[in-house]
Design a protein around this motif. Structure first.
Motif, PDB file in Angstrom:
ATOM      1  N   GLY A 137       0.906  -1.226  -0.136  1.00 20.40           N
ATOM      2  CA  GLY A 137       0.119  -0.124  -0.137  1.00 20.40           C
ATOM      3  C   GLY A 137       0.880   1.259  -0.079  1.00 20.40           C
ATOM      4  N   LEU A 138       2.259   1.090  -0.121  1.00 22.80           N
ATOM      5  CA  LEU A 138       2.922   2.305  -0.041  1.00 22.80           C
ATOM      6  C   LEU A 138       3.097   3.007  -1.443  1.00 22.80           C
ATOM      7  N   LEU A 139       2.498   2.244  -2.640  1.00 26.23           N
ATOM      8  CA  LEU A 139       2.619   2.788  -4.089  1.00 26.23           C
ATOM      9  C   LEU A 139       1.046   2.349  -4.419  1.00 26.23           C
ATOM     10  N   ARG A 140       0.383   3.245  -5.200  1.00 21.82           N
ATOM     11  CA  ARG A 140      -0.744   2.925  -5.600  1.00 21.82           C
ATOM     12  C   ARG A 140      -0.618   2.575  -7.244  1.00 21.82           C
ATOM     13  N   PRO A 141      -1.074   1.422  -7.522  1.00 18.56           N
ATOM     14  CA  PRO A 141      -1.076   0.656  -8.928  1.00 18.56           C
ATOM     15  C   PRO A 141      -1.537   1.635 -10.006  1.00 18.56           C
ATOM     16  N   ARG A 142      -1.209   2.032 -10.904  1.00 20.71           N
ATOM     17  CA  ARG A 142      -1.921   2.788 -12.174  1.00 20.71           C
ATOM     18  C   ARG A 142      -2.807   1.869 -12.721  1.00 20.71           C
ATOM     19  N   ALA A 143      -2.545   0.573 -12.939  1.00 21.43           N
ATOM     20  CA  ALA A 143      -3.584  -0.212 -13.681  1.00 21.43           C
ATOM     21  C   ALA A 143      -3.320  -1.562 -13.138  1.00 21.43           C
ATOM     22  N   GLY A 144      -4.308  -2.519 -13.315  1.00 23.35           N
ATOM     23  CA  GLY A 144      -4.078  -3.837 -12.966  1.00 23.35           C
ATOM     24  C   GLY A 144      -4.695  -4.046 -11.585  1.00 23.35           C
ATOM     25  N   SER A 145      -4.438  -5.166 -11.029  1.00 25.25           N
ATOM     26  CA  SER A 145      -5.320  -5.499  -9.574  1.00 25.25           C
ATOM     27  C   SER A 145      -4.350  -6.267  -8.612  1.00 25.25           C
ATOM     28  N   ILE A 146      -4.531  -6.085  -7.416  1.00 24.33           N
ATOM     29  CA  ILE A 146      -3.745  -6.759  -6.383  1.00 24.33           C
ATOM     30  C   ILE A 146      -4.805  -7.572  -5.442  1.00 24.33           C
ATOM     31  N   ALA A 147      -5.029  -8.637  -5.251  1.00 26.75           N
ATOM     32  CA  ALA A 147      -6.247  -9.328  -4.452  1.00 26.75           C
ATOM     33  C   ALA A 147      -5.294 -10.248  -3.571  1.00 26.75           C
ATOM     34  N   VAL A 148      -6.108 -10.440  -2.325  1.00 23.77           N
ATOM     35  CA  VAL A 148      -5.762 -11.326  -1.444  1.00 23.77           C
ATOM     36  C   VAL A 148      -6.943 -12.246  -1.173  1.00 23.77           C
ATOM     37  N   ASP A 149      -6.888 -13.411  -1.052  1.00 20.19           N
ATOM     38  CA  ASP A 149      -8.049 -14.381  -1.101  1.00 20.19           C
ATOM     39  C   ASP A 149      -9.261 -13.849  -1.846  1.00 20.19           C
ATOM     40  N   GLY A 150      -9.147 -13.048  -3.028  1.00 19.27           N
ATOM     41  CA  GLY A 150     -10.303 -12.705  -3.809  1.00 19.27           C
ATOM     42  C   GLY A 150     -10.434 -11.267  -3.686  1.00 19.27           C
ATOM     43  N   GLN A 151     -10.023 -10.919  -2.451  1.00 15.29           N
ATOM     44  CA  GLN A 151     -10.405  -9.292  -1.942  1.00 15.29           C
ATOM     45  C   GLN A 151      -9.462  -8.192  -2.695  1.00 15.29           C
ATOM     46  N   PRO A 152      -9.805  -7.327  -3.419  1.00 16.07           N
ATOM     47  CA  PRO A 152      -9.085  -6.227  -3.883  1.00 16.07           C
ATOM     48  C   PRO A 152      -8.265  -5.748  -2.783  1.00 16.07           C
ATOM     49  N   ILE A 153      -6.957  -5.267  -2.871  1.00 17.67           N
ATOM     50  CA  ILE A 153      -6.428  -4.418  -1.896  1.00 17.67           C
ATOM     51  C   ILE A 153      -5.500  -3.361  -2.134  1.00 17.67           C
ATOM     52  N   ALA A 154      -5.592  -3.141  -3.902  1.00 16.97           N
ATOM     53  CA  ALA A 154      -4.669  -2.089  -4.410  1.00 16.97           C
ATOM     54  C   ALA A 154      -5.051  -0.715  -3.966  1.00 16.97           C
ATOM     55  N   SER A 155      -6.151  -0.212  -3.473  1.00 15.98           N
ATOM     56  CA  SER A 155      -6.484   0.927  -2.901  1.00 15.98           C
ATOM     57  C   SER A 155      -6.452   1.231  -1.386  1.00 15.98           C
ATOM     58  N   LEU A 156      -5.868   0.119  -0.905  1.00 18.07           N
ATOM     59  CA  LEU A 156      -6.027   0.381   0.639  1.00 18.07           C
ATOM     60  C   LEU A 156      -4.874   1.029   0.939  1.00 18.07           C
ATOM     61  N   LYS A 157      -4.783   1.722   2.226  1.00 18.80           N
ATOM     62  CA  LYS A 157      -3.602   2.334   3.099  1.00 18.80           C
ATOM     63  C   LYS A 157      -2.712   1.220   3.627  1.00 18.80           C
ATOM     64  N   PRO A 158      -1.618   1.684   3.726  1.00 21.01           N
ATOM     65  CA  PRO A 158      -0.544   0.518   4.353  1.00 21.01           C
ATOM     66  C   PRO A 158      -1.332  -0.039   5.604  1.00 21.01           C
ATOM     67  N   ARG A 159      -1.816   0.703   6.593  1.00 21.48           N
ATOM     68  CA  ARG A 159      -2.470   0.387   7.735  1.00 21.48           C
ATOM     69  C   ARG A 159      -3.364  -0.644   7.371  1.00 21.48           C
ATOM     70  N   GLU A 160      -4.157  -0.549   6.544  1.00 20.08           N
ATOM     71  CA  GLU A 160      -5.309  -1.447   6.211  1.00 20.08           C
ATOM     72  C   GLU A 160      -4.833  -2.461   5.514  1.00 20.08           C
ATOM     73  N   VAL A 161      -3.744  -2.536   4.853  1.00 18.60           N
ATOM     74  CA  VAL A 161      -3.163  -3.686   4.376  1.00 18.60           C
ATOM     75  C   VAL A 161      -2.552  -4.579   5.374  1.00 18.60           C
ATOM     76  N   LEU A 162      -1.993  -3.961   6.568  1.00 18.17           N
ATOM     77  CA  LEU A 162      -1.383  -4.685   7.669  1.00 18.17           C
ATOM     78  C   LEU A 162      -2.736  -5.306   8.394  1.00 18.17           C
ATOM     79  N   SER A 163      -3.780  -4.667   8.446  1.00 15.45           N
ATOM     80  CA  SER A 163      -4.870  -5.502   9.162  1.00 15.45           C
ATOM     81  C   SER A 163      -5.252  -6.607   8.464  1.00 15.45           C
TER      82      SER A 163
END
Ligand SMILES: Nc1ncnc2c1ncn2[C@@H]1O[C@H](COP(=O)(O)OP(=O)(O)OP(=O)(O)O)[C@@H](O)[C@H]1O
Ligand SMILES: [Mg+2]
Length: 249
Positions: A51-77
């Protein structure tokens, strides 16, 4: 199900793109080792996931849940921790204080104090050097404390950026043994390693990054035996008696 999935991730700093469409999957419970030359974008992948860098395109998901727009703290959680390439302990604080900080986002000091006792069972150095300034520890000891700190949130995925960098062979071996041990307790590991041979040896899968994309992906063992990888990234043919062919370009 895959724990972490990157699909066509494009990201960079300012104007330029460093990641030019990275697709990578890290299966739950596995160790994935990413290798590749300096500047390939390996650390940038980890920064995008954390979450330190926001992708311009594409997706990042954890267990099917998108996380690319989360803040670092939310990714930690979400149970994803990142141990960066550079040293990250506060040198003037004690070992114990540094590790406690790993649970700071919980905002629950009693829980953090219980958790650090559990973590210290696995890493005796936390008690042995409890009141030492983190900056007074050797590089290998500091790396161990960083790993311990990352475990404070009881993550499901740990991302390690060149954990063996700058360590002597013994300390390096200890780091890899620790990583393997963590994986055996069920932790999923995304490892970036310049020390490609040692990294691939403990990995279930490996990926070769070059120029902002994943060039090759295979079982860790297969990459170790791949003459292109041997010639380009491992410095020497894998099988001593058998010279690797010239790299094809
Ligand atoms: N904060 C930043 N601002 C601008 N450019 C950056 C920044 N961090 C990294 N870069 C550039 O992005 C590119 C990829 O960097 P990255 O750190 O991801 O590479 P790497 O594969 O981890 O390399 P290394 O093996 O040297 O750690 C490099 O060209 C680097 O100069
Ligand atoms: Mg890097």
């Amino acid at each position: 199900m895959s724990t972490l999935k990157l699909d066509g991730v494009v990201a960079g700093y300012g104007q330029g793109d460093i990641l030019r469409g990275v697709s990578l999957e890290v299966e739950a419970g596995s160790v994935m080792c990413v290798i590749g030359p300096n500047g390939a974008g390996k650390s940038t992948i980890l920064r995008a996931v954390s979450g330190l860098l926001r992708p311009r395109a594409g997706s990042i998901a954890v267990d099917g849940q998108p996380i690319a727009s989360l803040k670092p703290r939310e990714v930690l959680s979400r149970g994803i921790v990142h141990v960066p390439q550079e040293r990250s302990l506060f040198p003037q604080m004690t070992v114990w204080e540094n590790v406690l900080l790993g649970a700071h986002v919980l905002g629950d000091r009693a829980r953090a104090r219980r958790r650090i006792e559990e973590v210290a069972e696995r890493f005796p150095i936390l008690r042995e050097r409890r009141n030492a300034h983190a900056g007074s520890l050797s590089g290998g000891e500091q790396k161990t404390v960083e790993l311990a700190r990352a475990l404070m949130l009881d993550p499901k995925l740990i991302m390690l950026d060149e954990p063996s960098m700058g360590l002597d062979p013994k300390a390096r071996q200890r780091v890899f043994t620790t990583i393997r041990g963590l994986n055996e307790t069920g932790l999923t590991v995304l490892l970036v390693e310049q020390n490609a041979r040692a990294g691939l040896e403990i990995a279930d899968e490996g990926a070769v990054m070059d120029g902002g994309v994943v060039k090759l992906r295979a079982r860790g063992r297969e990459l170790l035996d791949d003459p292109r990888v041997g010639a380009l990234y491992l410095g020497a043919p894998i099988t001593p008696r058998e010279a690797a062919p010239e790299p094809t370009r």
